[in-house]
Motif scaffolding. Sequence first.
Motif, PDB file in Angstrom:
ATOM      1  N   THR A  74       0.841  -1.188   0.000  1.00  0.00           N
ATOM      2  CA  THR A  74       0.000   0.000   0.000  1.00  0.00           C
ATOM      3  C   THR A  74       0.879   1.242   0.000  1.00  0.00           C
ATOM      4  O   THR A  74       1.736   1.408   0.859  1.00  0.00           O
ATOM      5  CB  THR A  74      -0.925   0.026   1.226  1.00  0.00           C
ATOM      6  OG1 THR A  74      -1.681  -1.172   1.248  1.00  0.00           O
ATOM      7  CG2 THR A  74      -1.862   1.204   1.178  1.00  0.00           C
TER       8      THR A  74
ATOM      9  N   ASP B 117      -3.715   6.438   1.765  1.00  0.00           N
ATOM     10  CA  ASP B 117      -4.495   5.213   1.654  1.00  0.00           C
ATOM     11  C   ASP B 117      -4.376   4.457   2.971  1.00  0.00           C
ATOM     12  O   ASP B 117      -3.266   4.197   3.437  1.00  0.00           O
ATOM     13  CB  ASP B 117      -3.984   4.340   0.518  1.00  0.00           C
ATOM     14  CG  ASP B 117      -4.117   5.023  -0.832  1.00  0.00           C
ATOM     15  OD1 ASP B 117      -4.988   5.904  -0.948  1.00  0.00           O
ATOM     16  OD2 ASP B 117      -3.369   4.677  -1.748  1.00  0.00           O
TER      17      ASP B 117
ATOM     18  N   CYS C 249      -5.293   0.971   4.663  1.00  0.00           N
ATOM     19  CA  CYS C 249      -5.729  -0.402   4.422  1.00  0.00           C
ATOM     20  C   CYS C 249      -5.240  -1.278   5.566  1.00  0.00           C
ATOM     21  O   CYS C 249      -4.083  -1.196   5.965  1.00  0.00           O
ATOM     22  CB  CYS C 249      -5.162  -0.928   3.115  1.00  0.00           C
ATOM     23  SG  CYS C 249      -5.672  -0.004   1.676  1.00  0.00           S
TER      24      CYS C 249
ATOM     25  N   SER D 133       0.990   5.624  -0.488  1.00  0.00           N
ATOM     26  CA  SER D 133       0.303   6.904  -0.550  1.00  0.00           C
ATOM     27  C   SER D 133       1.154   7.820  -1.412  1.00  0.00           C
ATOM     28  O   SER D 133       2.378   7.800  -1.323  1.00  0.00           O
ATOM     29  CB  SER D 133       0.126   7.489   0.845  1.00  0.00           C
ATOM     30  OG  SER D 133      -0.712   6.660   1.616  1.00  0.00           O
TER      31      SER D 133
ATOM     32  N   GLN E 221       3.472   2.379   3.307  1.00  0.00           N
ATOM     33  CA  GLN E 221       2.732   2.080   4.533  1.00  0.00           C
ATOM     34  C   GLN E 221       3.378   0.978   5.357  1.00  0.00           C
ATOM     35  O   GLN E 221       3.345   1.009   6.570  1.00  0.00           O
ATOM     36  CB  GLN E 221       1.293   1.679   4.188  1.00  0.00           C
ATOM     37  CG  GLN E 221       0.515   2.740   3.471  1.00  0.00           C
ATOM     38  CD  GLN E 221       0.244   3.964   4.332  1.00  0.00           C
ATOM     39  OE1 GLN E 221       0.219   3.888   5.547  1.00  0.00           O
ATOM     40  NE2 GLN E 221       0.083   5.094   3.698  1.00  0.00           N
TER      41      GLN E 221
END
Length: 91
Positions: free
Chosen positions: A5, A45, A47, A7, A23
């Motif tokens: 993930t 993001d 998650c 960003s 992340q």
Amino acid sequence: PLQGTLSHQMKQFVIDGNKVILQREEVDQKVDECEFEENEVYSVDICFSTGEGKPRETGARTTVFKRALETSYMLKMKASRYVINEVNKRF
């Protein structure tokens, strides 16, 4: 956090800019260090997983698409051309 993930920094018409926030650190995935500067915009993001934190393939289709700004679209239907013109004017 879920593996893979990212960003991204956002710019006008660009949702995945050059600066990236990872992340979850993985051995095979590295990003360059960067500093946040004034007036920069980022999408964050979030998650999470109840399992091992690894994504898996499913039969679901992607419903969010990204438009390539450098591409000129040759649309056949009048309604399609109208929609893309409205998007270009407003956004």
